[in-house]
Design a protein around this motif. Sequence first.
Motif, PDB file in Angstrom:
ATOM      1  N   PHE A 251      69.738  70.943  75.500  1.00  0.00           N
ATOM      2  CA  PHE A 251      69.538  69.636  76.100  1.00  0.00           C
ATOM      3  C   PHE A 251      69.416  69.726  77.620  1.00  0.00           C
ATOM      4  CE2 PHE A 251      71.717  68.773  72.113  1.00  0.00           C
ATOM      5  CZ  PHE A 251      70.967  67.745  71.594  1.00  0.00           C
ATOM      6  N   ALA A 252      69.707  70.880  78.178  1.00  0.00           N
ATOM      7  CA  ALA A 252      69.726  71.028  79.628  1.00  0.00           C
ATOM      8  C   ALA A 252      68.351  71.440  80.141  1.00  0.00           C
ATOM      9  CB  ALA A 252      70.779  72.064  80.034  1.00  0.00           C
ATOM     10  N   ALA A 253      68.209  71.416  81.451  1.00  0.00           N
ATOM     11  CA  ALA A 253      66.942  71.799  82.078  1.00  0.00           C
ATOM     12  C   ALA A 253      66.717  73.291  81.924  1.00  0.00           C
ATOM     13  CB  ALA A 253      66.970  71.415  83.551  1.00  0.00           C
ATOM     14  N   PRO A 254      65.457  73.712  81.752  1.00  0.00           N
ATOM     15  CA  PRO A 254      65.171  75.160  81.668  1.00  0.00           C
ATOM     16  C   PRO A 254      65.601  75.918  82.920  1.00  0.00           C
ATOM     17  CG  PRO A 254      63.280  73.872  80.920  1.00  0.00           C
ATOM     18  CD  PRO A 254      64.246  72.897  81.532  1.00  0.00           C
ATOM     19  N   ASP A 255      65.720  75.233  84.063  1.00  0.00           N
ATOM     20  CA  ASP A 255      66.160  75.895  85.288  1.00  0.00           C
ATOM     21  C   ASP A 255      67.581  76.420  85.176  1.00  0.00           C
ATOM     22  OD1 ASP A 255      63.760  75.391  86.503  1.00  0.00           O
ATOM     23  OD2 ASP A 255      64.406  73.511  87.404  1.00  0.00           O
ATOM     24  N   ALA A 256      68.341  75.927  84.186  1.00  0.00           N
ATOM     25  CA  ALA A 256      69.718  76.376  84.002  1.00  0.00           C
ATOM     26  C   ALA A 256      69.801  77.688  83.233  1.00  0.00           C
ATOM     27  CB  ALA A 256      70.540  75.301  83.291  1.00  0.00           C
ATOM     28  N   LEU A 257      68.646  78.275  82.868  1.00  0.00           N
ATOM     29  CA  LEU A 257      68.608  79.558  82.169  1.00  0.00           C
ATOM     30  C   LEU A 257      67.895  80.581  83.055  1.00  0.00           C
ATOM     31  CD1 LEU A 257      67.612  78.334  78.614  1.00  0.00           C
ATOM     32  CD2 LEU A 257      69.850  79.170  79.310  1.00  0.00           C
ATOM     33  N   SER A 258      68.408  81.797  83.072  1.00  0.00           N
ATOM     34  CA  SER A 258      67.820  82.835  83.910  1.00  0.00           C
ATOM     35  C   SER A 258      66.607  83.453  83.227  1.00  0.00           C
ATOM     36  CB  SER A 258      68.855  83.921  84.211  1.00  0.00           C
ATOM     37  OG  SER A 258      69.093  84.707  83.061  1.00  0.00           O
ATOM     38  N   PHE A 259      65.895  84.249  83.988  1.00  0.00           N
ATOM     39  CA  PHE A 259      64.714  84.953  83.465  1.00  0.00           C
ATOM     40  C   PHE A 259      65.077  85.827  82.273  1.00  0.00           C
ATOM     41  CE2 PHE A 259      62.184  88.882  83.588  1.00  0.00           C
ATOM     42  CZ  PHE A 259      60.926  88.358  83.370  1.00  0.00           C
ATOM     43  N   TRP A 260      66.255  86.450  82.305  1.00  0.00           N
ATOM     44  CA  TRP A 260      66.653  87.368  81.229  1.00  0.00           C
ATOM     45  C   TRP A 260      67.105  86.606  79.985  1.00  0.00           C
ATOM     46  CZ3 TRP A 260      64.891  91.822  82.645  1.00  0.00           C
ATOM     47  CH2 TRP A 260      64.886  92.168  83.998  1.00  0.00           C
ATOM     48  N   GLN A 261      67.595  85.385  80.126  1.00  0.00           N
ATOM     49  CA  GLN A 261      68.071  84.622  78.979  1.00  0.00           C
ATOM     50  C   GLN A 261      66.949  83.893  78.248  1.00  0.00           C
ATOM     51  OE1 GLN A 261      70.863  82.236  81.302  1.00  0.00           O
ATOM     52  NE2 GLN A 261      72.559  83.123  80.149  1.00  0.00           N
ATOM     53  N   LEU A 262      65.876  83.594  78.943  1.00  0.00           N
ATOM     54  CA  LEU A 262      64.853  82.722  78.377  1.00  0.00           C
ATOM     55  C   LEU A 262      64.178  83.270  77.113  1.00  0.00           C
ATOM     56  CD1 LEU A 262      63.227  81.282  81.616  1.00  0.00           C
ATOM     57  CD2 LEU A 262      64.247  79.953  79.771  1.00  0.00           C
ATOM     58  N   PRO A 263      63.743  84.547  77.058  1.00  0.00           N
ATOM     59  CA  PRO A 263      63.046  84.990  75.832  1.00  0.00           C
ATOM     60  C   PRO A 263      63.874  84.832  74.568  1.00  0.00           C
ATOM     61  CG  PRO A 263      62.719  86.569  77.607  1.00  0.00           C
ATOM     62  CD  PRO A 263      63.757  85.595  78.083  1.00  0.00           C
ATOM     63  N   GLY A 264      65.133  85.284  74.590  1.00  0.00           N
ATOM     64  CA  GLY A 264      65.979  85.143  73.414  1.00  0.00           C
ATOM     65  C   GLY A 264      66.260  83.688  73.077  1.00  0.00           C
ATOM     66  N   PHE A 265      66.461  82.876  74.113  1.00  0.00           N
ATOM     67  CA  PHE A 265      66.772  81.476  73.857  1.00  0.00           C
ATOM     68  C   PHE A 265      65.562  80.732  73.303  1.00  0.00           C
ATOM     69  CE2 PHE A 265      67.759  77.077  75.028  1.00  0.00           C
ATOM     70  CZ  PHE A 265      69.029  76.986  74.491  1.00  0.00           C
ATOM     71  N   ILE A 266      64.373  81.113  73.725  1.00  0.00           N
ATOM     72  CA  ILE A 266      63.155  80.496  73.190  1.00  0.00           C
ATOM     73  C   ILE A 266      63.049  80.774  71.695  1.00  0.00           C
ATOM     74  CG2 ILE A 266      60.630  80.665  73.211  1.00  0.00           C
ATOM     75  CD1 ILE A 266      60.857  81.059  76.268  1.00  0.00           C
ATOM     76  N   ARG A 267      63.367  82.011  71.282  1.00  0.00           N
ATOM     77  CA  ARG A 267      63.321  82.335  69.856  1.00  0.00           C
ATOM     78  C   ARG A 267      64.329  81.514  69.063  1.00  0.00           C
ATOM     79  NH1 ARG A 267      62.641  87.622  72.069  1.00  0.00           N
ATOM     80  NH2 ARG A 267      64.892  88.023  71.862  1.00  0.00           N
ATOM     81  N   VAL A 268      65.524  81.320  69.629  1.00  0.00           N
ATOM     82  CA  VAL A 268      66.535  80.513  68.941  1.00  0.00           C
ATOM     83  C   VAL A 268      66.074  79.067  68.828  1.00  0.00           C
ATOM     84  CG1 VAL A 268      68.883  79.615  69.115  1.00  0.00           C
ATOM     85  CG2 VAL A 268      68.436  82.009  69.603  1.00  0.00           C
ATOM     86  N   LEU A 269      65.496  78.539  69.902  1.00  0.00           N
ATOM     87  CA  LEU A 269      65.012  77.164  69.867  1.00  0.00           C
ATOM     88  C   LEU A 269      63.955  76.973  68.788  1.00  0.00           C
ATOM     89  CD1 LEU A 269      64.634  76.122  73.620  1.00  0.00           C
ATOM     90  CD2 LEU A 269      66.364  75.380  72.012  1.00  0.00           C
ATOM     91  N   GLU A 270      63.025  77.917  68.702  1.00  0.00           N
ATOM     92  CA  GLU A 270      61.950  77.787  67.723  1.00  0.00           C
ATOM     93  C   GLU A 270      62.482  77.890  66.296  1.00  0.00           C
ATOM     94  OE1 GLU A 270      59.293  80.789  69.030  1.00  0.00           O
ATOM     95  OE2 GLU A 270      58.306  79.493  70.521  1.00  0.00           O
ATOM     96  N   ARG A 271      63.479  78.752  66.071  1.00  0.00           N
ATOM     97  CA  ARG A 271      64.068  78.841  64.731  1.00  0.00           C
ATOM     98  C   ARG A 271      64.870  77.602  64.383  1.00  0.00           C
ATOM     99  NH1 ARG A 271      65.565  84.229  66.177  1.00  0.00           N
ATOM    100  NH2 ARG A 271      67.719  83.504  66.400  1.00  0.00           N
ATOM    101  N   SER A 272      65.424  76.941  65.428  1.00  0.00           N
ATOM    102  CA  SER A 272      66.294  75.791  65.185  1.00  0.00           C
ATOM    103  C   SER A 272      65.544  74.469  65.187  1.00  0.00           C
ATOM    104  CB  SER A 272      67.407  75.742  66.253  1.00  0.00           C
ATOM    105  OG  SER A 272      68.120  76.949  66.269  1.00  0.00           O
TER     106      SER A 272
END
Length: 370
Positions: A251-272
Motif C-alpha cells: 500500500f506504500a509508495a514505491p519510493d519506500a523500496l530500494s533498488f535491491w528490494q524491488l525485483p523480489g517484491f514485484i514478483r510477490v505482488l504479481e503472485r498476490s
Amino acid sequence: MFLSRILAGYISRLFTISVVAMLGALTGLVSLFDFLELLRRSATRPDATFGLVVEMALLRVPWAMLQILPFAILLGGIWAFWRLARSSELVVARAAGLSAWQFLLGPIICAFALGVFAVIAVSPVSAMLFAHANAMEETFLDAGGGPLALNGGQLWLRQGDETKQKGGFAIIHATGVMRRGAVLTTGPMTVFRIGPNDKMIDRIEAHNAKLSPGDWLLYGARVLVPGQVPTPPDVMTLPTDLNVNRIQQSFAAPDALSFWQLPGFIRVLERSGFSSVAHRLRFQALLALPLLCATMSLVAAGFSMQTSRRGGIARMIGGGVASGFALFMLSQVAQQFGQSGALPVVLAAWAPAAAGLMLALSLLLHLEDG
C-alpha cells in the motif's frame, strides 16, 4: 594522449566539485520548502512537535537528493563548463588539437558513476528513511491510521494457493484488520479458493485470523464445499508467502523500496494479485538513472560550448534551465502514461533519458567541427 588524460582528470575534478555543490544547494532548497509544508500541516496537530517535524524533514533529505541528482548534474555541469570557457581553457584545449569528445569523456564517466552510486548505495538508505518518514507522517499528520485502516480496516488479498490444485489461488477478505508491530490480526475472514480454471473449489469462513511467518492461522474456521455439509469449526493453517511488511509495503509508495528490494517484491505482488505497475516503473527509472545522469552532463556541455563560441551567459542559463524543465515535464508525463497502462513501463521510464541523449548529441554534433 598523456595531455588528454591530465586535462580529462582536471575537468572531471572541477565538474564533480561543481555537481556536488549544486546538489547540496538544490537539496537544501527543496528540503526547506518540504519542511515549511510539514510545519504548516502540523499546525493543527498538537502531537506533531517541532522536533518531530524537523526529524521528518531530515529523513526525506536522501530521497530529495535522489530526485534532484540529474538536475544538479545539469546545472553543476553548466557552471563548471562555463568557468572553463570563461577562462579560455576549453579554447586552449581545442587549439591543442583535442576534440570535445576527448575532454568530455571524464565528466561523462563521473556523471555515470554518480548515477550508479545513487542507485546501488543511496537508494537503500533513501528507501529506508523515506518509509520511516511516511510512517511518522501517517501517525502524526494524517487523519487515518495508515494503509491498513483504509475502508474501515478491511483487507482484500490474492495469493497463490496450490494446496488443492496446482496453479490455484486464494482470494482473502478480512475485516477488523489491525497491526501490532510484526503481528497482523483480523476479525472475521473469508477465503475463496479458486482452481486454475477459475472455478471455485471451496470457501473458508473463520471467526478471526492471525498472520504468522509462512502461514495464516484461521481460528474457528469452517470449510464450505458445494453440495457437502460444512466442517466443524477448527483451527486451520493456510500457507502464504506474504508477511506483514509486504502487505504494508504493497500500500506504500514505491519510493519506500530500494533498488535491491524491488525485483523480489514485484514478483510477490504479481503472485498476490496486486498491481505492480508503479513498482516496475520505479525499478526501470532507477535502472535508467545512470544514463540520464550521463546525458545531463552532455546537455550541459552542449550549452556551455555554445556560449564559449557565441557568448551570452543568459542564453546558456536559460537554455539549460529550459531543457531541464522540458525533460522533467517529459518524465512526469511519461510516468503518468506508464502508470495508466497507455505506455509500456520500459518506454515510460527510459523516454526522458533517450530524449535528453538525442538533444545532447544534436547540440554537440552541431557545435563540434572536428
